[in-house]
Design an enzyme around this catalytic site. Structure first.
Site, short mmCIF file in Angstrom:
data_model
loop_
_atom_site.label_atom_id
_atom_site.label_comp_id
_atom_site.label_asym_id
_atom_site.label_seq_id
_atom_site.Cartn_x
_atom_site.Cartn_y
_atom_site.Cartn_z
N CYS A 115 62.12 49.88 43.04
CA CYS A 115 61.91 49.23 41.90
C CYS A 115 62.26 50.04 40.60
CB CYS A 115 60.45 48.76 41.77
SG CYS A 115 60.18 47.47 42.98
N HIS A 256 57.61 48.14 34.21
CA HIS A 256 58.04 47.62 35.48
C HIS A 256 56.74 46.48 35.83
CE1 HIS A 256 58.91 46.37 39.21
NE2 HIS A 256 58.12 47.05 40.15
N ASN A 286 56.71 40.15 40.76
CA ASN A 286 57.55 41.57 40.94
C ASN A 286 59.11 41.31 41.31
OD1 ASN A 286 58.42 44.19 41.52
ND2 ASN A 286 56.74 44.91 42.62
O1 UT7 Z 1 57.17 47.49 42.72
C1 UT7 Z 1 56.60 48.05 43.83
C2 UT7 Z 1 55.18 48.54 43.49
N1 UT7 Z 1 54.17 48.01 44.11
C3 UT7 Z 1 53.19 47.87 43.46
O2 UT7 Z 1 52.91 48.36 42.41
C4 UT7 Z 1 51.95 47.27 44.23
C5 UT7 Z 1 50.56 48.16 43.69
N2 UT7 Z 1 49.38 47.57 44.38
C6 UT7 Z 1 48.83 46.55 43.83
O3 UT7 Z 1 49.20 45.83 43.13
C7 UT7 Z 1 47.48 46.15 44.71
O4 UT7 Z 1 47.13 47.24 45.31
C8 UT7 Z 1 47.52 44.93 45.65
C9 UT7 Z 1 47.72 43.74 44.57
C10 UT7 Z 1 48.67 44.99 46.51
C11 UT7 Z 1 46.33 44.81 46.30
O5 UT7 Z 1 45.32 44.80 45.18
P1 UT7 Z 1 43.89 45.61 45.67
O6 UT7 Z 1 43.01 45.19 44.63
O7 UT7 Z 1 44.36 47.01 45.94
O8 UT7 Z 1 43.60 45.16 47.07
P2 UT7 Z 1 43.23 45.76 48.39
O9 UT7 Z 1 44.44 46.08 49.07
O10 UT7 Z 1 42.08 46.67 48.13
O11 UT7 Z 1 42.30 44.52 49.09
C12 UT7 Z 1 41.18 43.94 48.93
C13 UT7 Z 1 40.96 42.85 49.97
C14 UT7 Z 1 41.22 43.47 51.25
O12 UT7 Z 1 40.09 42.77 51.89
P3 UT7 Z 1 38.72 43.58 52.54
O13 UT7 Z 1 39.30 44.80 53.49
O14 UT7 Z 1 38.13 44.18 51.49
O15 UT7 Z 1 38.14 42.58 53.32
C15 UT7 Z 1 42.49 42.68 51.71
O16 UT7 Z 1 42.39 42.16 53.08
O17 UT7 Z 1 41.84 41.90 49.57
C16 UT7 Z 1 42.16 41.45 50.72
N3 UT7 Z 1 43.67 40.81 50.65
C17 UT7 Z 1 43.81 39.45 50.07
N4 UT7 Z 1 43.06 38.43 50.00
C18 UT7 Z 1 43.52 37.37 49.58
C19 UT7 Z 1 44.71 41.61 50.30
N5 UT7 Z 1 45.84 40.69 50.01
C20 UT7 Z 1 45.10 39.15 49.82
C21 UT7 Z 1 45.46 38.21 49.27
N6 UT7 Z 1 44.88 37.19 49.41
N7 UT7 Z 1 46.84 37.72 49.13
#
Ligand code: UT7
Length: 340
Positions: A115, A256, A286
């Site tokens: 990216c 980005h 993204n």
């Molecule tokens: O350009 C490439 C660079 N990429 C990025 O910059 C991405 C950077 N990361 C992020 O933007 C975030 O970390 C995410 C949006 C990917 C995830 O957000 P988060 O607040 O870090 O969530 P998490 O991974 O800590 O997950 C929290 C909960 C989990 O459930 P439990 O374990 O707490 O029960 C996940 O399983 O949210 C769950 N989860 C979802 N729930 C509903 C993960 N994806 C989803 C979803 N819908 N799509």
């Protein structure tokens, strides 16, 4: 060696027509509009049709940039394409784009910095001009990440969209306008945080790699999030300091577009008020290498970047890589239409 100033003379972009909303995704995934929009800021994304690949999108953006600039494809010296979803491992997507737009003879290569690719490609392209090696360079940031996604994996499927952006670089017409400076870097300890593991020489394609889903994008979202919020701030501060500038000198900050919480956190730490930060993440998700040119194009179209304004663009991504570019805008010519 010469050291000429380089300007972004024109820009063209393309996004596919097909829109997929968060509600659409929640029909097939265990997710919701509420989760996606509050955790990422994304409401919808554009997805390429079956059979459309990265060069197809990139070529439309490229033609638009050339038309806006009044430059014929045959005048191009070099095409650099940044993408994490290239048409093939080789030949380069830049070569396919060259064929599609009729730029036979122009040098063409791809640049892999995920990216951050558009910023790296901008740095490479401008160096070719600054050194006197090239006169007219097209930098294309294009991605069809939808083809690299496991659509049953809710942790990645909801985040990405498809798009392309192209800028035409030329020696600056006046002393005032042009690219001011870059800051680029990479932390190889993070190679495992964001990758497409199989299909290269490290893990060649096999029945096993297909069965194990290793041809899909894999991401440790939390680690990339932590990296992004830290690196945007340090890279932006460094490029400003190296060029004797401050946050107050920047008219528009274009980070980005990966997550609105990353953008808000970085902007707050840097001290940018919301009106000097650009985001269109809600509509496109993204789009990887296309995200910054897509913003740049909209900012110019909407009058948020005008002749004489200073823009700061900062990207980050797999590697883990990062890059910032400061540009003093001249008249950036743009194509009127974005959609096909
Ligand atoms: O350009 C490439 C660079 N990429 C990025 O910059 C991405 C950077 N990361 C992020 O933007 C975030 O970390 C995410 C949006 C990917 C995830 O957000 P988060 O607040 O870090 O969530 P998490 O991974 O800590 O997950 C929290 C909960 C989990 O459930 P439990 O374990 O707490 O029960 C996940 O399983 O949210 C769950 N989860 C979802 N729930 C509903 C993960 N994806 C989803 C979803 N819908 N799509």
């Amino acid at each position: 060696m010469q050291n000429r100033k380089v300007e972004i003379a024109a820009i063209g972009t393309y996004v596919p027509d097909r829109i997929v909303t968060n509600d659409d995704l929640s029909l097939t995934l265990d997710t919701s509009d509420e989760w996606i929009s509050t955790r990422s800021g994304i409401r919808e994304r554009h997805i390429a049709e079956n059979g459309h690949c990265t060069s197809d999108l990139g070529a439309v953006a490229a033609r638009r940039a050339l038309e806006a600039a009044g430059v014929r494809p045959g005048e191009l010296d070099l095409i650099i394409t940044a993408s994490l979803s290239p048409d093939m491992l080789f030949p380069s997507t830049a070569s396919f784009i060259s064929g599609l737009i009729g730029a036979d003879g122009a040098a063409a290569f791809d640049l892999s910095a995920a990216c951050t690719g558009f910023i790296y490609a901008l740095a490479a392209g401008s160096s070719f001009i600054a050194s006197g090696q090239s006169e007219t360079v097209l930098v294309v940031g294009a991605d069809v990440v939808s083809k690299m996604i496991d659509w049953s994996d809710r942790s990645t499927a909801v985040l990405f969209g498809d798009a392309a952006g192209a800028v035409l670089l030329r020696p600056a017409a006046s002393d005032g306008a042009g690219i001011v400076g870059f800051e680029l870097g990479n932390d190889p300890s993070g190679t495992g945080e964001l990758s497409l593991p199989a299909g290269g020489s490290r893990l060649p394609a096999s029945a096993e790699t297909v069965a194990e889903g290793l041809h899909y994008l894999k991401m440790n979202g939390r680690e990339v999030f932590k990296f992004a919020t830290r690196i945007i701030v340090s890279s932006a501060r460094q490029v400003l300091a190296e060029n004797g500038l401050e946050v107050g000198d920047v008219d528009l900050f274009i980070p980005h577009q990966a997550n609105i919480r990353i953008i808000d956190s970085a902007a707050r730490k840097l001290g940018f008020p919301p009106e000097r930060v650009f985001s269109n993440l809600d509509r496109y998700g993204n789009t990887s290498c296309a995200s910054i040119p897509l913003c740049l194009d909209e900012a110019v179209a909407g009058g948020r970047l005008q002749n004489g304004d200073l823009a700061l663009m900062t990207g980050f991504g797999a590697g883990l890589s990062w890059g910032s570019c400061l540009v003093r805008c001249g008249e950036i010519k743009r194509a009127g239409e974005r959609d096909a």
